[in-house]
Design an enzyme around this catalytic site. Structure first.
Site, PDB file in Angstrom:
ATOM      1  N   GLY A 152      -4.972   0.004   9.672  1.00 55.97           N
ATOM      2  CA  GLY A 152      -3.910  -0.708  10.367  1.00 55.97           C
ATOM      3  C   GLY A 152      -4.367  -2.153  10.359  1.00 55.97           C
ATOM      4  N   ILE A 188       2.005   2.732   6.466  1.00 58.12           N
ATOM      5  CA  ILE A 188       1.293   3.642   7.369  1.00 58.12           C
ATOM      6  C   ILE A 188       0.949   2.918   8.668  1.00 58.12           C
ATOM      7  CG2 ILE A 188       0.333   5.069   5.509  1.00 58.12           C
ATOM      8  CD1 ILE A 188      -2.414   3.641   6.219  1.00 58.12           C
ATOM      9  N   ASP A 189       0.864   1.581   8.616  1.00 58.48           N
ATOM     10  CA  ASP A 189       0.451   0.818   9.806  1.00 58.48           C
ATOM     11  C   ASP A 189       1.421   0.981  10.983  1.00 58.48           C
ATOM     12  OD1 ASP A 189      -1.459  -0.003   8.095  1.00 58.48           O
ATOM     13  OD2 ASP A 189      -1.048  -2.155   8.235  1.00 58.48           O
ATOM     14  N   GLY A 205       0.818  -1.217   0.000  1.00 52.90           N
ATOM     15  CA  GLY A 205       0.000   0.000   0.000  1.00 52.90           C
ATOM     16  C   GLY A 205       0.847   1.259   0.000  1.00 52.90           C
ATOM     17  N   GLU A 224      -8.836  -0.892  12.672  1.00 56.04           N
ATOM     18  CA  GLU A 224      -9.300  -1.798  11.616  1.00 56.04           C
ATOM     19  C   GLU A 224      -9.074  -3.270  11.991  1.00 56.04           C
ATOM     20  OE1 GLU A 224      -8.332  -2.055   6.862  1.00 56.04           O
ATOM     21  OE2 GLU A 224      -6.655  -1.858   8.222  1.00 56.04           O
TER      22      GLU A 224
HETATM   23  P1  FBP Z   1       1.016  -2.084   3.644  1.00 57.21           P
HETATM   24  O1  FBP Z   1       1.236  -3.019   4.780  1.00 57.21           O
HETATM   25  O2  FBP Z   1       1.319  -2.650   2.346  1.00 57.21           O
HETATM   26  O3  FBP Z   1       1.715  -0.775   3.866  1.00 57.21           O
HETATM   27  O4  FBP Z   1      -0.529  -1.694   3.588  1.00 57.21           O
HETATM   28  C1  FBP Z   1      -1.186  -1.365   4.725  1.00 57.21           C
HETATM   29  C2  FBP Z   1      -2.662  -1.179   4.495  1.00 57.21           C
HETATM   30  O5  FBP Z   1      -2.952   0.161   4.205  1.00 57.21           O
HETATM   31  C3  FBP Z   1      -3.440  -1.669   5.708  1.00 57.21           C
HETATM   32  O6  FBP Z   1      -3.556  -0.668   6.680  1.00 57.21           O
HETATM   33  C4  FBP Z   1      -4.726  -2.111   5.107  1.00 57.21           C
HETATM   34  O7  FBP Z   1      -5.334  -3.121   5.877  1.00 57.21           O
HETATM   35  C5  FBP Z   1      -4.322  -2.653   3.769  1.00 57.21           C
HETATM   36  O8  FBP Z   1      -3.148  -1.976   3.423  1.00 57.21           O
HETATM   37  C6  FBP Z   1      -5.352  -2.431   2.701  1.00 57.21           C
HETATM   38  O9  FBP Z   1      -4.956  -3.091   1.559  1.00 57.21           O
HETATM   39  P2  FBP Z   1      -5.562  -2.833   0.106  1.00 57.21           P
HETATM   40  O10 FBP Z   1      -4.797  -1.698  -0.478  1.00 57.21           O
HETATM   41  O11 FBP Z   1      -5.276  -4.075  -0.620  1.00 57.21           O
HETATM   42  O12 FBP Z   1      -7.009  -2.522   0.255  1.00 57.21           O
END
Ligand code: FBP
Length: 699
Positions: free
Chosen positions: A280, A227-228, A106, A360
């Site tokens: 998160g 961001i998590d 992400g 979340e």
């Molecule tokens: P990363 O671990 O890749 O940084 O992504 C974190 C996140 O934003 C989480 O907070 C969230 O649960 C997930 O990605 C959402 O994923 P998607 O982009 O597939 O909807």
């Protein structure tokens, strides 16, 4: 009425003033692009060199030693400033290089500055150095989809959010085929180094790529992004190496700014509870930072719930000579009760409004849900391993999936099959609402993670809250407190004596400032009865208007507005903290490459302290690996850092919980962090979580 002069749109559009107003470029963008982040002291010289620091120790997993033999013994590297290098080091530092960079997972604010830092450092060392950006994540490496990054492109994205420049993707390079294609791409581009900007799973991937490509002369460097905030690294002696991944601060600030506006809204309109689900995937770091920034009325921290022990159950079981395992960890039901308790308490002081922050990933920390996730992960993984068709293709509809589970339960009754899904599981699962069953059965992501962002966590919890509040209302427990002064005023206006009606209506008249109607008064009928019993009303009389008004005011409606904070924070422009952090990460990446190491993650130590104390380092990734269950199998991965309930930051949140619930009349204790401001003095120069943790260590 004056009629508007008809404009000729083509001419209007061409007018210079109109052009100025509708331009894509505004002052904020110009200032962002022109801003040059300060550099850590280590980068103030002509060159950098690495100093190995073997005092940092790691517990190395046996499996990691077997799978990553070429990088497992790497040590922490400290980046030092240097004005002169010896001949061989200088030659290596200055040699022309082709460096590839990829974003994985992400988006997180600050990614463009990692590229900018790397680009600036590479060009300073040798203008012939070339930087290539792989497009749309790791797929770009596998399929050799790449662009060369030049200064014009870098300047366009300096200090801007998103990963727009080269995009991102979630593909994992997890098969021999994908690895072979990746090596082929690196060979074709004549790459000397590959930089993987990603989360825990992507940095895990970086370690395997480093191991695989070391003999091809390709160095692989990871960068902690998400961001998590769940990439935090400590060594075996608990010495902190990386306090926080980049992007966390910006996302938290963006969420906090919006959630603070909701605090203002609800305390103005006094009719809504705003339910804010905050991203998160698993860890509650973002929710905790939002709590510290906004002082929202209730913030649930998943890690805290997992730690919960129900002492009453333990004592009860002990007296019966038994052990009650369900007393450990919080159940979904209990959680809804905790939330209701807060709502009821606030209503009693006249505040039938507020803000609740739900992480979340909270369900991951709820006992029974965790069991379902683990069981279903295993069932899906087993199915996929033994069949040609994937589970979700074979059973596209919820009913098909349920039928499959039902068959597993019936097989287990006959003593056949894996026994992982028993009748009790099936019954409990079928008790859940259909949308939640569907959520639990959604496809796992490419790393085998459960996709919490696809589950309506807030709905699951708030439906239970709503149900229980209805019960509490019927039992006369959930009431809005009536200010005593107001009660007197309303009655006296109609020449009714408050001292006659007060004791009939309220159980705490006149002692408290907020009066609560008696639990037996739960309808106009029961109100009439109470008045008749007290001989304040005859059977056929109507209730006096002021009394009816007061009663109706005491009956709460639970009105909610739900909000999801996630993707907006991932796409926000970075805070100044993240701009500086990521630019220096980019410089660190180049230093690690130019000084010849591989399988390292660029990081900055002392992030919670003043900028002058920031120390760029390289952390060996191999030693961070441990075995974890993924897609039904044990796999080597970097462990996610969840909220440490012993940390000073969490202890502060815990200590101030009552204060933020604000059970005193009138005032709330909200904090206004304001929006992310790039120019001018910014209030928060680093996450509050980091500040508190740093202070807690030093005080
Ligand atoms: P990363 O671990 O890749 O940084 O992504 C974190 C996140 O934003 C989480 O907070 C969230 O649960 C997930 O990605 C959402 O994923 P998607 O982009 O597939 O909807």
């Amino acid at each position: 009425m004056q009629t508007q002069k008809k404009i000729k749109i083509e001419t209007f559009l061409k007018h210079p003033d109109v052009q100025e107003v509708i331009r894509n470029v505004n002052q904020d963008l110009i200032e962002r692009r022109e801003y040059t982040p300060p550099m850590c002291r280590a980068f103030s010289g002509e060159y950098t060199r690495l100093e190995e620091d073997a005092t940092y120790r790691f517990h190395i997993d046996k499996e990691a030693r077997i799978k990553l033999p070429k990088i497992i013994d790497s040590k922490v590297q400290v980046v030092e400033r240097s004005e002169a290098l010896d001949e061989p080091s200088l030659k290596r530092y200055r040699q022309p290089r082709n460096i590839g960079i990829v974003f994985s997972g992400g988006p997180a604010p600050g990614g463009h500055n990692v590229i900018a830092g790397l680009f600036d450092a590479a060009k300073k060392a040798n203008p012939d150095n070339r930087i290539f950006g792989f497009l749309v994540g790791p797929d770009g490496i596998i399929e050799n989809e790449v662009i060369e990054i030049d200064s014009e492109l870098v300047d366009k994205y300096r200090n801007l959010g998103g990963f727009t420049m080269i995009k991102t993707g979630r593909t994992k390079i997890d098969s021999q085929d994908k690895m072979t294609f990746s090596r082929e791409t690196c060979r074709k581009l004549n790459l000397n180094a590959l930089v993987v900007v990603g989360g825990d799973d992507s940095n895990t991937n970086a370690a395997f790529l480093a191991q695989e490509m070391i003999d091809d002369g390709v160095q692989v460097i990871g960068v902690p992004k998400t961001i998590d905030g769940d990439i935090q690294v400590r060594d075996a002696d608990n010495r902190e190496l990386c306090a926080m991944s980049f992007g966390f601060h910006s996302a938290a600030r963006a969420f906090a700014s919006d959630i603070s506006n909701l605090c203002t809204d609800c305390s103005s309109d006094i009719k809504y509870w705003h339910i804010c689900k905050v991203m998160g995937r698993v860890a509650s770091h973002l929710a905790m930072e939002v709590a510290l920034q906004t002082h929202a009325n209730m913030t649930l921290i998943g890690e805290d719930l997992a730690n919960y022990v129900d002492q009453r159950r333990i004592v009860k079981a002990e007296t019966e000579g038994e052990t009650d395992y369900t007393a450990y960890g919080m159940t979904l039901r209990h959680l809804s009760r905790v939330i209701c308790h807060g709502i009821v308490q606030r209503a009693a002081v006249g505040k039938n409004y507020g803000v609740i922050v739900l992480p979340e990933g909270i369900l991951e920390f709820i006992n029974e849900i965790q069991v379902f996730i683990i069981k279903l992960n295993t069932i899906i993984a087993n199915y996929n391993r033994t069949r040609d068709v994937d589970f979700h293709t074979a059973f596209p509809m919820l009913e098909d999936k349920r039928e499959y589970l039902r068959r597993m339960a019936s097989l287990s009754r006959e003593g056949k099959g894996s026994q992982i899904w028993r009748t009790r599981d099936d019954d409990l699962f079928n008790d859940l609402p259909a949308f939640f069953q569907e959520g639990l059965l959604t496809e796992r992501d490419s790393h085998g993670n459960f996709q919490f962002s696809l589950v309506e966590t807030d709905k699951v919890i708030m439906d239970l809250v709503q149900d229980y509040l209805n019960i509490l209302r019927e039992n006369g427990v959930y009431k809005i407190g009536i200010p005593r002064v107001f009660f007197r005023k309303v009655l006296e206006k109609d020449s009714l004596d408050p001292n006659i009606f007060g004791p009939i209506l309220f159980h705490n008249y006149p002692k408290d400032d907020f009066l609560l109607t008696k639990p037996t008064i739960i309808s106009l009928k029961t109100l009439t009865q109470a008045l008749v019993d007290a001989k304040a009303l005859k059977h056929d009389d109507t209730i006096p208007a002021p009394i009816k008004k007061i009663y109706l005011k005491s009956v709460p409606k639970f009105k909610t507005q739900t909000h999801f904070y996630g993707y907006d924070g991932r796409g926000t422009d970075p805070t100044r903290f993240d701009c500086i952090y990521t630019y220096n990460l980019g410089l660190t990446v180049f230093s690690l490459i130019a000084n010849g190491v591989s399988g390292q993650m660029a990081a900055i130590k002392n992030l919670g302290h003043e900028f002058s104390e920031w120390q760029p380092i390289g952390i060996p990734i191999g030693p961070l690996m441990h075995l974890e269950e993924r897609k039904g199998k044990l796999a080597l991965v970097i462990e996610k850092s969840i909220v440490d309930v012993k940390s000073p930051a969490f202890q502060i949140v815990k200590a101030l919980r009552e204060n933020w619930l604000a059970l005193q009349p009138n005032e709330d204790n909200y904090r206004r962090p304001g929006p992310i401001r790039f120019t001018g003095l910014s209030e928060e120069d680093r996450p509050i979580t980091l500040k508190l943790n740093a202070l807690g260590k030093n005080l």
